[in-house]
Scaffold this active site. Structure first.
Site, PDB file in Angstrom:
ATOM      1  CE  LYS A 145       6.904 128.655  85.428  1.00  0.00           C
ATOM      2  NZ  LYS A 145       7.342 127.842  86.569  1.00  0.00           N
ATOM      3  CD  GLU A 155       7.997 118.748  73.058  1.00  0.00           C
ATOM      4  OE1 GLU A 155       8.263 119.960  73.279  1.00  0.00           O
ATOM      5  OE2 GLU A 155       8.666 117.815  73.530  1.00  0.00           O
ATOM      6  CG  HIS A 206      -7.032  90.535  85.500  1.00  0.00           C
ATOM      7  ND1 HIS A 206      -7.621  89.294  85.528  1.00  0.00           N
ATOM      8  CD2 HIS A 206      -7.764  91.313  86.332  1.00  0.00           C
ATOM      9  CE1 HIS A 206      -8.679  89.331  86.328  1.00  0.00           C
ATOM     10  NE2 HIS A 206      -8.786  90.547  86.828  1.00  0.00           N
ATOM     11  N   GLY A 213       5.698 123.969  86.899  1.00  0.00           N
ATOM     12  CA  GLY A 213       4.838 123.359  85.882  1.00  0.00           C
ATOM     13  C   GLY A 213       4.004 122.207  86.424  1.00  0.00           C
ATOM     14  NE  ARG A 214       8.318 118.621  89.547  1.00  0.00           N
ATOM     15  CZ  ARG A 214       9.268 119.434  89.120  1.00  0.00           C
ATOM     16  NH1 ARG A 214       9.170 120.019  87.937  1.00  0.00           N
ATOM     17  NH2 ARG A 214      10.320 119.702  89.880  1.00  0.00           N
ATOM     18  CD  GLU A 229       9.317 117.477  85.453  1.00  0.00           C
ATOM     19  OE1 GLU A 229       8.518 116.787  84.803  1.00  0.00           O
ATOM     20  OE2 GLU A 229       9.396 118.702  85.329  1.00  0.00           O
ATOM     21  CE  LYS A 265      10.507 122.264  78.412  1.00  0.00           C
ATOM     22  NZ  LYS A 265       9.727 123.388  78.921  1.00  0.00           N
TER      23      LYS A 265
END
Ligand code: G6Q
Length: 532
Positions: A200, A206, A377, A260-261, A346, A497
């Protein structure tokens, strides 16, 4: 008495509520506590609730003006108050033909324009019309992004694997750990690889680090001008995209009213569209749109996101639950818990209310999960017999996309049995009747009374998958309104960030004096001594 007093009083009067008894005494319990909507059936009868609980929770929603809040979000009001932004991921899947206004401008022409551009591009890549710099068809798509620019398309591409073109491989590179890009590039050939740099802001450390590494890898084999055939961008930041060397013609935009999410419905879904094709992508949007309309119009007694939101808030606020598990009985949904971790934690992991005052109640729970039956399990032990109350969402498709012998019946038998076991438990009498030794009774006892929702979906299709994700988005919205928090900012994420940017030069330059606490100083010193 306020609604909060009423809910507290109700919670304490339910201390001895017993689900097993509730079912024994009430043959109609499932009928009253389930909802069907299109291909979904939500059974919420195995929760620590009764009619009065639900009506108090709905009263809470009314007092918090949930109906108005829903209207405000859908109509483009600046619901994200701290950032002064509208919250309009629903516009990205608005299939009604109606305009949606932000700052007196209809956003729909732009939304549909980008969808068209994605359509043309994804068709061209899929058909082989779009070729790499040496004229070869693209076989590998590498989406480079992180957080909201990665988790959505990655999870969705997994979920919809059965609908994907198997001749095009999708890779998702997110971690700044060089291993992530290195291992993915080992599987790719520069001549047939297309990178989608998804960010965005187009400034995320990263993503830009990975994008530059990918660019160097490409240019190492092909010429510099190959970049335009092998790199496209998805962003809101044209200037930074141009600086990176990507032609704005190869840029797919979205807008600051898409969080973003919440962005997998936007051009952030480009890798997914290339994988599943435009028609399937549209079906996914249509499913989400159907859930949007349901959320806007269905009465709160039948409204899936509202019911889920209310019940979750009941556990977090009044029953002392601090966590919550999402357990999909579908291998294709194996990334759903990771995706929901971001979406939920978030959005609602907030400690101050909309006025900036510290909250005095629990907000968003800790979310975790794994696909069933694998989770059975491992950590289900704690859910069945541990000391924490962990409400559970089971999700299962009735029909498998891979009907292989008895697999799916076994899978479904497991999900149904787990819900029943959590609810009923196993008592002393039952254990004695099974011949269990006296000394082992405490260990083999299951208290039961452990709540779960079960969502049965006829089949995972792009459409029902769209419904599912939109349902969880709106559930989270409901809880944000109940808790009076802003679910749409993420200053906690932004901290990360900034912090690393300060430490990096210190790691690289031994001469820089360190002014952190002595633990941080020692860690930096150890690393720079051993590395540089
Ligand atoms: C999502 C968050 C966060 C964000 C990433 C990537 O809601 O804001 O996960 O999506 O930090 O940001 P960019 O898309 O700007 O690279």
């Amino acid at each position: 008495m306020s609604i909060y007093d009423d809910l507290r009083a109700k919670a304490s009067s339910m201390k001895n509520f017993n689900l097993r008894q509730a079912f024994e005494q009430d043959a109609d319990r499932f009928n009253r506590f389930h909802v069907e909507f299109e291909d979904f059936l939500l059974d919420y009868s195995k929760n620590l609730i009764d009619d009065e609980t639900m009506s108090l929770l709905r009263k809470w929603a009314e007092e918090r003006h949930l109906k108005d809040a829903i209207k405000q979000m859908f109509s483009g009001e600046k619901f994200n108050s701290t950032e002064g932004r509208a919250v309009l991921h629903t516009a990205l899947r608005n299939r009604s033909g109606n305009p949606i206004m932000v700052d007196d401008k209809d956003v729909m022409p732009d939304v549909l324009g980008v969808l068209d551009k994605m359509h043309n591009f994804s068709d061209a890549v899929r058909s082989g019309k779009w070729v790499g710099a040496t004229g070869k068809k693209i076989t590998d798509i590498v989406n480079i992004g992180i957080g909201g620019s990665d988790l959505g398309p990655c999870m969705a591409a997994n979920a919809l694997t059965a609908y994907r073109d198997r001749n095009i491989r999708l890779h998702f590179v997110s971690n700044v750990d060089g291993t992530d890009i290195a291992e993915n590039l080992k599987q790719c050939d520069p001549e047939t690889t297309l990178f989608i740099v998804s960010s965005k802001t187009f400034t995320t450390q990263e993503t830009m680090t990975n994008a530059n590494t990918a660019r160097a890898w490409l240019v190492d084999t092909l010429e510099e001008d190959a970049v335009s055939k092998h790199f496209v961008a998805v962003s809101t930041n044209t200037e930074e995209v141009q600086k990176f060397g990507i032609n704005p013609d190869n840029m797919f935009v979205f807008w600051n009213w898409v969080g973003g999410r919440y962005s997998m419905w936007s051009a952030i879904g480009l890798s997914l569209m290339i994988g599943i094709g435009y028609d399937n992508f549209i079906k996914m949007l249509e499913g989400a749109h159907a859930m949007d309309k349901h959320f806007q119009n269905a009465d709160f007694t039948e409204n899936l996101p509202v019911i889920l939101g209310l019940i979750g808030a009941w556990y977090a606020g009044y029953m002392g639950a601090e966590s919550y598990a999402v357990l999909p009985y579908d291998q294709y949904l194996n990334r759903l818990p990771a995706y929901l971790q971001q979406l939920d934690m978030e959005s609602n992991g907030k400690g101050v209310d909309r006025d900036g005052k510290p909250v005095t109640y629990s907000t968003g729970p800790i979310l975790f999960g794994e696909p069933g039956t694998n989770g059975q399990h491992s950590f289900y032990q704690l859910i069945h017999q541990g000391s924490h109350l962990i409400p559970v969402d089971f999700i299962a498709p009735i029909h498998s996309l891979n009907e292989t012998d008895k697999h799916h019946d076994i899978l479904l038998a497991n999900v149904v049995a787990q819900g029943e076991a959590l609810m009923r438990g196993k008592n002393r009498e039952e254990l004695l009747a099974e011949g269990v030794e006296e000394r082992l009774i405490p260990f083999k006892t299951f208290t039961g009374n452990r709540p779960s929702n079960t969502l049965l979906i006829d089949k995972i299709t792009p459409y029902t998958f769209g419904m599912l994700i939109a349902m969880y988005e709106h559930k989270i919205f409901v809880q944000g309104v109940l808790w009076n928090i802003n679910s749409f900012d993420q200053f906690g994420v932004e901290l990360g960030k900034q912090l690393a940017k300060k430490v990096l030069p210190e790691l690289l330059d031994k001469k820089q004096s360190l002014k952190h606490d002595n633990s941080t100083n020692a860690l930096i010193e150890k690393i720079r001594k051993n590395r540089h």
